[in-house]
Design a protein around this motif. Structure first.
Motif, PDB file in Angstrom:
ATOM      1  N   THR A   1       7.988 -44.562 -12.719  1.00  0.00           N
ATOM      2  CA  THR A   1       8.729 -45.828 -12.722  1.00  0.00           C
ATOM      3  C   THR A   1       9.573 -45.991 -11.464  1.00  0.00           C
ATOM      4  OG1 THR A   1      10.242 -47.222 -14.037  1.00  0.00           O
ATOM      5  CG2 THR A   1      10.617 -44.815 -14.093  1.00  0.00           C
TER       6      THR A   1
ATOM      7  N   TYR B   1       9.963 -38.288 -19.027  1.00  0.00           N
ATOM      8  CA  TYR B   1       9.997 -38.793 -17.647  1.00  0.00           C
ATOM      9  C   TYR B   1       8.608 -39.263 -17.251  1.00  0.00           C
ATOM     10  CZ  TYR B   1      14.290 -36.208 -18.042  1.00  0.00           C
ATOM     11  OH  TYR B   1      15.491 -35.750 -18.501  1.00  0.00           O
TER      12      TYR B   1
ATOM     13  N   SER C   1      17.276 -44.217 -14.453  1.00  0.00           N
ATOM     14  CA  SER C   1      15.830 -44.466 -14.481  1.00  0.00           C
ATOM     15  C   SER C   1      15.119 -43.513 -13.517  1.00  0.00           C
ATOM     16  CB  SER C   1      15.530 -45.916 -14.103  1.00  0.00           C
ATOM     17  OG  SER C   1      16.206 -46.829 -14.945  1.00  0.00           O
TER      18      SER C   1
ATOM     19  N   HIS D   1       4.747 -46.504 -21.928  1.00  0.00           N
ATOM     20  CA  HIS D   1       5.218 -47.056 -20.653  1.00  0.00           C
ATOM     21  C   HIS D   1       4.025 -47.350 -19.746  1.00  0.00           C
ATOM     22  CE1 HIS D   1       7.272 -47.592 -16.882  1.00  0.00           C
ATOM     23  NE2 HIS D   1       6.787 -46.473 -16.379  1.00  0.00           N
TER      24      HIS D   1
ATOM     25  N   SER E   1       9.252 -42.811 -21.005  1.00  0.00           N
ATOM     26  CA  SER E   1       9.896 -42.919 -19.696  1.00  0.00           C
ATOM     27  C   SER E   1      11.340 -43.339 -19.927  1.00  0.00           C
ATOM     28  CB  SER E   1       9.188 -43.959 -18.816  1.00  0.00           C
ATOM     29  OG  SER E   1       9.832 -44.101 -17.569  1.00  0.00           O
TER      30      SER E   1
ATOM     31  N   GLU F   1      14.212 -45.102 -18.744  1.00  0.00           N
ATOM     32  CA  GLU F   1      14.339 -46.139 -17.712  1.00  0.00           C
ATOM     33  C   GLU F   1      15.082 -47.331 -18.292  1.00  0.00           C
ATOM     34  OE1 GLU F   1      10.222 -47.082 -16.901  1.00  0.00           O
ATOM     35  OE2 GLU F   1      10.263 -48.695 -18.377  1.00  0.00           O
ATOM     36  N   GLN F   2      15.493 -48.202 -17.384  1.00  0.00           N
ATOM     37  CA  GLN F   2      16.252 -49.375 -17.808  1.00  0.00           C
ATOM     38  C   GLN F   2      15.437 -50.261 -18.734  1.00  0.00           C
ATOM     39  OE1 GLN F   2      16.008 -52.800 -17.251  1.00  0.00           O
ATOM     40  NE2 GLN F   2      14.220 -52.842 -15.901  1.00  0.00           N
TER      41      GLN F   2
ATOM     42  N   SER G   1      12.193 -41.055 -11.906  1.00  0.00           N
ATOM     43  CA  SER G   1      10.751 -41.240 -11.786  1.00  0.00           C
ATOM     44  C   SER G   1      10.108 -39.997 -11.213  1.00  0.00           C
ATOM     45  CB  SER G   1      10.448 -42.447 -10.889  1.00  0.00           C
ATOM     46  OG  SER G   1       9.053 -42.701 -10.812  1.00  0.00           O
TER      47      SER G   1
END
Length: 234
Positions: free
Chosen positions: A67, A64, A76, A109, A27, A29-30, A78
């Motif tokens: 999230t 991806y 980020s 994740h 994922s 993301e942050q 989702s």
């Protein structure tokens, strides 16, 4: 072996003697001060290192995931649980049609677990075997983390490997109080960002590499054991 390092004829030859394949799940993301690609990097790398001695092919990590709660942090993206589950079913189904029968999903994740029911339903219908392996939370791997810092969580030192750090980006000193991600998964993204600030869910930001690499070694070993012997007979 990485699928991207093979051609189709080599995989066809592989299928004459084995039917396992690994799909890492990530994922983008942050991760506070670490790379936005932490979950992609780690899920694929642990899968490759685990599978290499066994000669099992590893697909690229899906970048991806699910999230939505980190949506207020730029970079980020989702997808919905429904879309994610459908994607996993399609990917596994197409591989199943090519002759693969045993699928190990090395997940990096936690939010991606929303796609697991769809995968398990597909496996039951198709007769395929699927192992869902949350590598960072596997029992022995997590035990190593807890022996060093039981508060360690998302974007803390336990994900701060030499291959997830960013050049020129320093980590804060000290230890951040832990936050439970579970109740945040249904929260407004702006509220999540206000609560978490930099995005870490708690624990030390960094630890000596000797500690970090102990976690890594346990993660690779546990994933390899699952890939080698985690299947049901028949």
């Amino acid at each position: 072996m990485r699928v991207v390092d093979c051609n189709w004829m080599q995989l066809e030859a592989y299928l004459e003697t084995d039917d396992r394949i690994v799909l890492p799940l990530g994922s983008v993301e942050q991760h506070a001060y670490l790379s936005l690609g932490v979950d992609v990097i780690l899920s694929e790398r642990v899968a490759v290192e685990a599978a290499e001695p066994l000669g099992v092919p590893v697909l690229p990590s899906l970048p991806y995931g699910i999230t939505p709660y980190f949506g207020a942090y730029p970079g980020s993206p989702s997808v919905s649980a429904e879309s994610y589950g459908a994607l996993l079913r399609d990917v596994l189904g197409s591989l199943h049609a090519q002759g693969f029968r045993r699928f190990m999903l090395v997940n990096g994740h936690g939010g991606n677990g929303g796609g697991r029911p769809a995968v398990e339903a597909w496996a039951e219908q198709s007769g395929a075997q699927v192992l869902w392996h949350d590598w960072w939370a596997a029992p022995r791997t997590r035990a190593v983390v807890d022996s060093i810092d039981p508060d360690a969580s998302h974007a803390s030192w336990m994900e701060n490997f030499p291959w997830t750090r960013l050049a020129g980006v320093a980590q804060p000193d000290g230890h951040k109080p832990p936050q439970d991600i579970a109740p945040l998964r249904g929260s407004d993204p702006s509220a999540v960002r206000e609560l978490l600030g930099d995005g870490s869910l708690g624990g030390f930001y960094e630890r000596p590499d000797r500690d970090v690499l102990r976690v890594w070694a346990a993660g690779v070993e546990e994933a390899r054991e699952a890939l080698e012997s985690g299947w049901r007979d028949g």
